[in-house]
Structures are given as C-alpha cells and as structure tokens.
Motif scaffolding. Structure first.
Motif, mmCIF file in Angstrom:
data_model
loop_
_atom_site.group_PDB
_atom_site.id
_atom_site.type_symbol
_atom_site.label_atom_id
_atom_site.label_comp_id
_atom_site.label_asym_id
_atom_site.label_seq_id
_atom_site.Cartn_x
_atom_site.Cartn_y
_atom_site.Cartn_z
ATOM 1 N N VAL A 100 0.839 -1.204 0.000
ATOM 2 C CA VAL A 100 0.000 0.000 0.000
ATOM 3 C C VAL A 100 0.869 1.247 0.000
ATOM 4 N N ARG A 101 0.628 2.127 -0.949
ATOM 5 C CA ARG A 101 1.346 3.403 -1.050
ATOM 6 C C ARG A 101 0.548 4.547 -0.441
ATOM 7 N N VAL A 102 -0.758 4.540 -0.644
ATOM 8 C CA VAL A 102 -1.604 5.655 -0.222
ATOM 9 C C VAL A 102 -3.032 5.143 -0.068
ATOM 10 N N ALA A 103 -3.824 5.810 0.770
ATOM 11 C CA ALA A 103 -5.220 5.418 0.985
ATOM 12 C C ALA A 103 -6.135 6.589 0.648
ATOM 13 N N VAL A 104 -7.306 6.266 0.117
ATOM 14 C CA VAL A 104 -8.343 7.260 -0.168
ATOM 15 C C VAL A 104 -9.552 6.931 0.696
ATOM 16 N N LEU A 105 -9.996 7.898 1.474
ATOM 17 C CA LEU A 105 -11.156 7.739 2.347
ATOM 18 C C LEU A 105 -12.287 8.604 1.814
ATOM 19 N N SER A 106 -13.454 7.987 1.595
ATOM 20 C CA SER A 106 -14.596 8.725 1.055
ATOM 21 C C SER A 106 -15.878 8.269 1.729
ATOM 22 N N GLY A 107 -16.959 8.958 1.421
ATOM 23 C CA GLY A 107 -18.275 8.591 1.928
ATOM 24 C C GLY A 107 -19.211 8.301 0.771
ATOM 25 N N ALA A 108 -19.976 7.230 0.871
ATOM 26 C CA ALA A 108 -20.905 6.867 -0.200
ATOM 27 C C ALA A 108 -22.033 7.897 -0.287
ATOM 28 N N GLY A 109 -22.533 8.091 -1.507
ATOM 29 C CA GLY A 109 -23.617 9.039 -1.703
ATOM 30 C C GLY A 109 -23.111 10.463 -1.813
ATOM 31 N N ASP A 117 -19.009 16.071 -8.729
ATOM 32 C CA ASP A 117 -18.825 14.918 -9.605
ATOM 33 C C ASP A 117 -17.359 14.595 -9.858
ATOM 34 N N ASP A 118 -16.468 15.534 -9.543
ATOM 35 C CA ASP A 118 -15.044 15.339 -9.813
ATOM 36 C C ASP A 118 -14.246 14.951 -8.572
ATOM 37 N N VAL A 119 -14.898 14.861 -7.409
ATOM 38 C CA VAL A 119 -14.168 14.644 -6.160
ATOM 39 C C VAL A 119 -13.373 13.344 -6.192
ATOM 40 N N LEU A 120 -14.032 12.239 -6.481
ATOM 41 C CA LEU A 120 -13.343 10.953 -6.464
ATOM 42 C C LEU A 120 -12.302 10.856 -7.571
ATOM 43 N N THR A 121 -12.615 11.402 -8.740
ATOM 44 C CA THR A 121 -11.651 11.392 -9.838
ATOM 45 C C THR A 121 -10.389 12.141 -9.459
ATOM 46 N N ARG A 122 -10.566 13.324 -8.840
ATOM 47 C CA ARG A 122 -9.414 14.127 -8.438
ATOM 48 C C ARG A 122 -8.615 13.432 -7.335
ATOM 49 N N ALA A 123 -9.322 12.831 -6.384
ATOM 50 C CA ALA A 123 -8.627 12.144 -5.291
ATOM 51 C C ALA A 123 -7.840 10.949 -5.802
ATOM 52 N N HIS A 124 -8.434 10.191 -6.723
ATOM 53 C CA HIS A 124 -7.734 9.021 -7.254
ATOM 54 C C HIS A 124 -6.565 9.426 -8.151
ATOM 55 N N ALA A 125 -6.695 10.545 -8.862
ATOM 56 C CA ALA A 125 -5.572 11.031 -9.665
ATOM 57 C C ALA A 125 -4.406 11.418 -8.755
ATOM 58 N N LEU A 126 -4.720 12.050 -7.644
ATOM 59 C CA LEU A 126 -3.682 12.419 -6.689
ATOM 60 C C LEU A 126 -3.051 11.173 -6.072
ATOM 61 N N ALA A 127 -3.895 10.191 -5.733
ATOM 62 C CA ALA A 127 -3.376 8.943 -5.156
ATOM 63 C C ALA A 127 -2.473 8.221 -6.143
ATOM 64 N N THR A 128 -2.871 8.195 -7.410
ATOM 65 C CA THR A 128 -2.057 7.536 -8.440
ATOM 66 C C THR A 128 -0.710 8.229 -8.575
ATOM 67 N N ARG A 129 -0.731 9.557 -8.537
ATOM 68 C CA ARG A 129 0.530 10.309 -8.606
ATOM 69 C C ARG A 129 1.406 9.992 -7.397
#
Length: 276
Positions: free
Chosen positions: A55-64, A202-214
C-alpha cells in the motif's frame, strides 16, 4: 487486487488495488453516521493498510452525495458509549472491550504512516470532520459543509477535533469553528487552509484518485517516514524535531529505494520502488 468488501449491506467498504487502498463509509441513507460496526471495521482496515507493504496511499470517502460523514450515530454509538444501552452484537462488544479502538478507527493516534486522502461531498461534521482532520490531503466538493458542532449540544469534539484543528489553522479560525459551532462552506474551508482543493462534486473521487495515483509513484518508505516525522515533530522544540528528521533520514538513506531513486535519475528512467 485485494477485495475486502463489496456488498451494499457492508457499512465500510475496503479494497486495495495497485498500491492504493480505498476505504468508503457506506451508510448513505444515514449520512454515513458512524456506528460501532463501522468503527470496528475502520480499525481493522487501518491496521491492514499500515501492515501491507504494497500500500502506497489510501483514499477515504463517503458513499452518496449527502455526506462524507455526519459524525456519530446518536441512536447507536452514543447510547452505547454512555451505557444507556447494553451491547447487542459482536460489534458493540468489540468496541466496549477495547477502550482505544475508537481512537484508532478515527486515526486519533500517529501510528498510521500511510498517507491518507479525504475525498468529500456534502456534510463533514462532528466525528466526520474529526476524521477529515486526521487525513493528510483533503479534496472537498462544492457541496461540502464543515463543522464541529458539539458545543451546541453541550459537548466538545474530543476525538481529535480540538487538538488537531487548533494546530492546523490559525487560532482565531480554530476558535470560530470550535466555539461558535456554525458550519462553513467549501470555499471558506479552503480559505481557512482546512482543505487542499475545492472541485465540482462529480469530480471529487476522480481528483482524489488522480492524486493517489501520482503519490503511488513516490518512494513508499520515504512518504511513510516523511509523514511520521511530520506527526512526531508537531509542537516539539525545533532541535527535537531535527532529531526526528535525523533518525528518519538515516533509515531512508540505507534503503534500497534511496539507491534506486538515484540510479533511476542518472539513467533517465522512472524508478521502481519496493518500499525497502
């Protein structure tokens, strides 16, 4: 890919894929309010994330879209904590049996050295905001409303809220959040330096995952050590903080990753880090 939970009935979803751990609070109909089961599952997820060297990084989010988390479930968690109700299942029993479990679940310790990104939409209040304050990087949707509202109920945010917000932002801003008890919107949170970015919902998860990937491309040992020193040196005299840095760099310099990073730079290629 390691898949931990994927059913709609599970209140915390957890998966690991290509070095990125994803943790999702999954009670959207209840604004992801925290129950004993959720706390136990969060504690287990953080433990596995910390122990898993892939594991390099974790993303924490809330459904809905209504909430990242509205804090404690006042019908389940609070009555159990005050002993207004007895334990009814294995989750209640696990929480009561371990006084430190809630602290670990809400990251109210400095043992988790994996970087954590909060990806948020809607309400981020009470224990939900305390959980956000424990995250290292924070992406907020335009709909976000942040608040530590406990003083309105005669309580204080004692799951890390007071200690963290008073260290992370200016004192007057912290006092406004803690003592007035009003919510602030995403733009205000950004101006207070509580969050890193505001983006369309609508871009929150996309932006977070892009940051995590980086971030997953970085040296994992280096990131863990940098976070560890950042947390351990907070509030310490500067010479003590320097000593923490010295201890960390000695370990990092002896690592395979440090050698690989230098070698890859000289060879003009992307490094292949292993966390060793």
């Amino acid at each position: 890919m390691t898949e931990k939970t994927d059913t709609a009935q599970t209140p915390v979803l957890f998966s690991i894929n290509e070095g990125i751990a994803e943790v999702t609070l999954n009670r959207p109909d209840k604004m992801n309010a925290l129950t004993p089961e959720m706390l136990v599952r969060l504690d287990r997820a953080w433990h596995e994330i910390q122990e898993d060297q892939s594991v390099r990084v974790a993303v924490l989010s809330g459904a809905g879209t209504r909430a990242f988390s509205a804090g404690a479930d006042l019908s389940r968690l609070t009555p159990l904590q005050t002993r207004a109700r007895s334990a009814e299942d294995e989750w209640d029993e696990a929480l009561l049996a371990d006084p430190l479990l809630l602290n670990r679940a809400l990251l109210r310790d400095i043992g988790i050295t994996i970087p954590v990104i909060a990806a948020m939409r809607g309400a981020v209040v009470g224990g939900g905001m305390e959980l956000m304050l424990a995250c290292d990087l924070r992406i907020g949707g335009e709909s976000c409303q942040f608040g530590l509202l406990e003083v309105r109920r005669g309580l204080i945010p004692a799951a890390g809220g007071i200690a963290r917000v008073s260290r992370q932002i200016a004192q007057a801003r912290a006092a406004e959040i803690l003592l007035v008890g009003d919510k602030i919107n995403a733009d205000q949170a950004l101006s207070f330096d509580l969050i890193n970015q505001v983006v369309p919902d609508d871009d929150v998860l996309t932006r977070a995952h892009a940051l995590a990937t980086r971030m997953a491309e970085n040296g994992p040992l280096a990131m863990r050590k940098a976070k560890q020193v950042m947390l351990e040196s907070s509030g310490r005299p500067i010479l003590e903080a320097f000593a923490k840095e010295d201890d960390a760099i000695k370990e990092v310099l002896r690592s395979k990753d440090a050698r690989e990073g230098s070698k890859a730079f000289m060879e003009k290629r992307a490094p292949s880090f292993t966390g060793e």
